[in-house]
Design a protein around this motif. Structure first.
Motif, PDB file in Angstrom:
ATOM      1  N   ASP A 403      -5.143  -2.938 -21.150  1.00  0.00           N
ATOM      2  CA  ASP A 403      -5.990  -3.005 -19.958  1.00  0.00           C
ATOM      3  C   ASP A 403      -5.140  -2.747 -18.715  1.00  0.00           C
ATOM      4  N   THR A 404      -5.814  -2.571 -17.588  1.00  0.00           N
ATOM      5  CA  THR A 404      -5.113  -2.237 -16.344  1.00  0.00           C
ATOM      6  C   THR A 404      -5.166  -3.387 -15.347  1.00  0.00           C
ATOM      7  N   ARG A 405      -5.522  -4.582 -15.813  1.00  0.00           N
ATOM      8  CA  ARG A 405      -5.692  -5.694 -14.877  1.00  0.00           C
ATOM      9  C   ARG A 405      -4.417  -5.977 -14.085  1.00  0.00           C
ATOM     10  N   GLY A 406      -3.270  -5.988 -14.762  1.00  0.00           N
ATOM     11  CA  GLY A 406      -2.016  -6.249 -14.059  1.00  0.00           C
ATOM     12  C   GLY A 406      -1.760  -5.229 -12.967  1.00  0.00           C
ATOM     13  N   MET A 407      -2.034  -3.965 -13.261  1.00  0.00           N
ATOM     14  CA  MET A 407      -1.845  -2.902 -12.287  1.00  0.00           C
ATOM     15  C   MET A 407      -2.807  -3.069 -11.115  1.00  0.00           C
ATOM     16  N   GLU A 408      -4.054  -3.422 -11.409  1.00  0.00           N
ATOM     17  CA  GLU A 408      -5.051  -3.647 -10.356  1.00  0.00           C
ATOM     18  C   GLU A 408      -4.608  -4.757  -9.416  1.00  0.00           C
ATOM     19  N   MET A 409      -4.142  -5.845  -9.995  1.00  0.00           N
ATOM     20  CA  MET A 409      -3.720  -6.980  -9.183  1.00  0.00           C
ATOM     21  C   MET A 409      -2.498  -6.638  -8.347  1.00  0.00           C
ATOM     22  N   ALA A 410      -1.534  -5.991  -8.979  1.00  0.00           N
ATOM     23  CA  ALA A 410      -0.258  -5.723  -8.305  1.00  0.00           C
ATOM     24  C   ALA A 410      -0.384  -4.678  -7.209  1.00  0.00           C
ATOM     25  N   VAL A 411      -1.157  -3.627  -7.469  1.00  0.00           N
ATOM     26  CA  VAL A 411      -1.246  -2.516  -6.518  1.00  0.00           C
ATOM     27  C   VAL A 411      -2.341  -2.735  -5.482  1.00  0.00           C
ATOM     28  N   ASN A 412      -3.480  -3.271  -5.908  1.00  0.00           N
ATOM     29  CA  ASN A 412      -4.629  -3.379  -5.011  1.00  0.00           C
ATOM     30  C   ASN A 412      -4.814  -4.767  -4.402  1.00  0.00           C
ATOM     31  N   GLN A 413      -4.894  -5.782  -5.260  1.00  0.00           N
ATOM     32  CA  GLN A 413      -5.314  -7.091  -4.788  1.00  0.00           C
ATOM     33  C   GLN A 413      -4.265  -7.812  -3.944  1.00  0.00           C
ATOM     34  N   ARG A 414      -2.999  -7.547  -4.200  1.00  0.00           N
ATOM     35  CA  ARG A 414      -1.970  -8.252  -3.423  1.00  0.00           C
ATOM     36  C   ARG A 414      -2.014  -7.886  -1.940  1.00  0.00           C
ATOM     37  N   VAL A 415      -2.554  -6.715  -1.603  1.00  0.00           N
ATOM     38  CA  VAL A 415      -2.579  -6.292  -0.199  1.00  0.00           C
ATOM     39  C   VAL A 415      -3.994  -6.281   0.379  1.00  0.00           C
ATOM     40  N   ASP A 416      -4.924  -6.929  -0.318  1.00  0.00           N
ATOM     41  CA  ASP A 416      -6.271  -7.060   0.243  1.00  0.00           C
ATOM     42  C   ASP A 416      -6.206  -7.766   1.591  1.00  0.00           C
ATOM     43  N   GLY A 417      -6.941  -7.276   2.564  1.00  0.00           N
ATOM     44  CA  GLY A 417      -7.035  -7.950   3.856  1.00  0.00           C
ATOM     45  C   GLY A 417      -6.036  -7.505   4.894  1.00  0.00           C
ATOM     46  N   ILE A 418      -5.188  -6.526   4.562  1.00  0.00           N
ATOM     47  CA  ILE A 418      -4.149  -6.118   5.511  1.00  0.00           C
ATOM     48  C   ILE A 418      -4.585  -4.960   6.407  1.00  0.00           C
ATOM     49  N   THR A 419      -5.631  -4.243   6.015  1.00  0.00           N
ATOM     50  CA  THR A 419      -6.009  -3.008   6.717  1.00  0.00           C
ATOM     51  C   THR A 419      -6.234  -3.209   8.213  1.00  0.00           C
ATOM     52  N   SER A 420      -6.896  -4.273   8.596  1.00  0.00           N
ATOM     53  CA  SER A 420      -7.228  -4.486  10.013  1.00  0.00           C
ATOM     54  C   SER A 420      -5.987  -4.627  10.887  1.00  0.00           C
ATOM     55  N   ALA A 421      -4.851  -4.997  10.288  1.00  0.00           N
ATOM     56  CA  ALA A 421      -3.617  -5.178  11.056  1.00  0.00           C
ATOM     57  C   ALA A 421      -2.775  -3.907  11.135  1.00  0.00           C
ATOM     58  N   LEU A 422      -3.176  -2.856  10.417  1.00  0.00           N
ATOM     59  CA  LEU A 422      -2.382  -1.635  10.346  1.00  0.00           C
ATOM     60  C   LEU A 422      -2.726  -0.679  11.488  1.00  0.00           C
ATOM     61  N   LYS A 533       5.458  -5.811   5.238  1.00  0.00           N
ATOM     62  CA  LYS A 533       6.491  -6.754   4.814  1.00  0.00           C
ATOM     63  C   LYS A 533       6.175  -8.177   5.263  1.00  0.00           C
ATOM     64  N   SER A 534       5.733  -8.313   6.499  1.00  0.00           N
ATOM     65  CA  SER A 534       5.383  -9.642   7.023  1.00  0.00           C
ATOM     66  C   SER A 534       4.225 -10.239   6.233  1.00  0.00           C
ATOM     67  N   TYR A 535       3.254  -9.409   5.915  1.00  0.00           N
ATOM     68  CA  TYR A 535       2.082  -9.872   5.164  1.00  0.00           C
ATOM     69  C   TYR A 535       2.490 -10.378   3.782  1.00  0.00           C
ATOM     70  N   LEU A 536       3.315  -9.619   3.070  1.00  0.00           N
ATOM     71  CA  LEU A 536       3.736 -10.017   1.726  1.00  0.00           C
ATOM     72  C   LEU A 536       4.512 -11.326   1.752  1.00  0.00           C
ATOM     73  N   GLU A 537       5.383 -11.479   2.733  1.00  0.00           N
ATOM     74  CA  GLU A 537       6.172 -12.707   2.837  1.00  0.00           C
ATOM     75  C   GLU A 537       5.282 -13.886   3.195  1.00  0.00           C
ATOM     76  N   ARG A 538       4.345 -13.644   4.109  1.00  0.00           N
ATOM     77  CA  ARG A 538       3.442 -14.723   4.535  1.00  0.00           C
ATOM     78  C   ARG A 538       2.538 -15.187   3.382  1.00  0.00           C
ATOM     79  N   LYS A 539       2.159 -14.268   2.509  1.00  0.00           N
ATOM     80  CA  LYS A 539       1.295 -14.600   1.378  1.00  0.00           C
ATOM     81  C   LYS A 539       2.073 -15.206   0.207  1.00  0.00           C
TER      82      LYS A 539
END
Length: 556
Positions: A403-422, A533-539
């Protein structure tokens, strides 16, 4: 299966002269120059093609001499000549019965539809080599007897511009184009498989570095085509140095991505060539308001991976981002950032990683893909000219992956919510991730694990890099210089950047003295990178590893 032998005729002696009608009239050019003033044509369209009729002015003497000295395997030599002389080559298994007793394998070379003499052997490898030798014997003799000058220059190969005269894509000279009549998830592995096979057949001596493969595929109205490919599974042991000539990470997807950047630079040179015919052949179009370029309408990019990338993509499928049944430490250890040291993966939260000390460290392939889906695969330098380039789909051709669940979580879900700050143009681009059939044969293996192979659309020769020292190997088919600096290194990218800046008349970019200065001038890109980078560290996913600044403090 071993087969009885039967006779086969040859018409090879007359073929070399016929091949001349398929060769572009312009000579090979430097990967970074000779594009101005139509000295040569630096791009080949992602579309159907027809052959240009003109007699060659030079004989590929270096290729022939290397073969005659025994430095090049016969099969490799024949494929190299097919690429230089622009003819269609197939190594065809056949059968024959000419009174020979016993069981043998039989192969023959088929050049532009003409069958050469049959080679025999007790193994397929031996038979293919013999068939290549027989074809080369006739082909080289015919070429040399016709008295072509032997002053061909070596360098990164040309991208011959061809005219569009048909709507049916074809396969030639290492190009694999698949018509858009099948679902994209079927087209991508098919076209990657064809390109992979051609490269491995062309360079059997490097087949041991083809076990882990990544490729970028472009889908356009003309069809589906591989534009960049890389193999590899390790990174360097060399310490960072202020030269920009060492590759620190040679994992397949990193190698393929840097090959993609070469493809993008070539298409920028087409766009800025001040020649309307060449500009039309570029994959880019320009926004008249911002003056930034983007991929043309209906052009999309897709990524194929033969294995799940190292790092958080290999998360157990039962793990959740907000788990209630497991410890916070396990969550961090699995879905947090990962680093790679000499090919081995460590969680940023593990004690083993903390003991790495002065070792050269790279972020895992999974983390890099996640970063590129936010910042774009083009990187900082190219962002001066183009909008972020994202992949629409990621296809995993890993038979062991369920399955691709790990890939989905790692690539997509970890950065959910960051778009508005970009900043403008940047976003979280969520690719469609799915499992597909493998493009790599089941018997492919990585016996040469320290080697990495790279190829980009338009290359006549592959480059082979020793991942442990970050330089081209002595026997690499393509070598940029006696110093063996890879064509993928930072110094090579900076040279391309300066050339494009000059062609685009971006004088302000030419004021940058160092590689780092040119990168830091890409303000929106650097802002987006800082936000990520700030987002990943904060999360709580960990701190992104930065290479020592010394590795970017170099100039041309």
């Amino acid at each position: 299966m071993k087969m009885m032998m039967r006779g086969s005729s040859s018409r090879g002696s007359s073929m070399a002269h016929n091949h001349w009608t398929n060769i572009p009239s312009h000579p090979p050019f430097s990967d970074l120059s000779d594009i101005n003033n139509n000295k040569c044509l630096p791009g080949q369209p992602l579309s159907t093609a027809t052959k240009i009729n003109s007699k060659p002015k030079t004989l590929p003497r270096e290729h022939i001499d290397r073969y005659k000295r025994g430095d090049t395997h016969p099969v490799s030599a024949l494929y190299q000549l097919s690429q230089v002389l622009q003819f269609q080559l197939d190594m065809k298994e056949t059968v024959t019965t000419t009174g020979i007793t016993g069981f043998y394998f039989a192969f023959c070379a088929v050049i532009d539809g003409v069958q050469y003499k049959t080679g025999m052997g007790i193994t397929k490898k031996e038979a293919r080599a013999k068939a290549a030798e027989l074809a080369l014997e006739e082909l080289i003799a015919s070429l040399e007897n016709d008295g072509i000058p032997s002053d061909v220059s070596e360098g990164p190969p040309p991208l011959p511009v061809r005219e569009k005269d048909s709507t049916i894509p074809e396969v030639h000279s290492g190009r694999a184009v698949i018509e858009r009549k099948n679902p994209i998830k079927d087209q991508v592995p098919s076209v990657v498989r064809e390109m992979y096979t051609k490269l491995m057949d062309s360079y059997p001596e490097f087949s041991g570095c083809g076990g882990t493969v990544a490729a970028f595929v472009m889908l356009s109205p003309a069809g589906c085509e591989v534009v960049a490919l890389g193999t590899g599974s390790s990174n360097t042991k060399s310490s960072p140095a202020p030269t920009g000539r060492i590759l620190h990470d040679s994992h397949a997807v990193v190698t393929a991505r840097r090959s993609l950047m070469r493809f993008l630079y070539r298409n920028l040179l087409l766009f800025f060539s001040k020649n309307s015919a060449l500009e039309e052949k570029s994959v880019f179009q320009q926004d008249q308001t911002t003056k930034l370029l983007s991929l043309k309408n209906h052009f999309t990019l897709h990524l194929y991976l033969s294995q799940l990338p190292k790092g958080a993509a290999q998360i157990p499928s039962q793990l959740r981002l907000n788990p209630l049944s497991i410890s916070a430490w396990e969550v961090n250890n699995q879905i947090g950032l990962h680093a790679v040291v000499e090919g081995k993966v460590f969680s940023k939260f593990s004690s083993s990683y903390e003991q790495m000390g002065s070792h050269v460290v790279s972020m895992s392939a999974t983390d890099k893909i996640m970063q590129w889906q936010v910042l774009g695969f083009q990187g900082a330098l190219l962002s001066h000219f183009i909008e972020p380039v994202y992949v629409s789909s990621i296809f995993i051709g890993d038979a062991s992956c369920s399955d691709t669940r790990g890939m989905e979580m790692a690539v997509n879900q970890r950065v959910d919510g960051i778009t508005s700050a970009l900043p403008l143009y940047y976003c979280v681009y969520r690719p469609h991730i799915s499992l597909v059939s493998s493009a790599v044969p089941p018997d492919a293996h990585s016996s040469q694990k320290s080697l990495s192979l790279n190829w980009s659309h338009g290359d006549l020769l592959v480059e082979v890099v020793n991942a442990l020292d970050g330089k081209s190997t002595e026997d690499s088919p393509f070598k940029s210089s006696p110093a063996l600096a890879s064509r993928l290194c930072k110094a090579a990218m900076l040279s391309r950047f300066n050339l494009v800046a000059k062609e685009a008349q971006r004088e302000e970019l030419l004021t940058a003295v160092t590689y780092r200065e040119a990168k830091m001038m890409a303000k929106p890109y650097q802002e987006a990178k800082s936000v990520l980078k700030s987002y990943l560290e904060r999360k709580g996913y960990g701190q992104w590893v930065e290479k020592p600044p010394i590795s970017d403090h170099f100039s041309m």
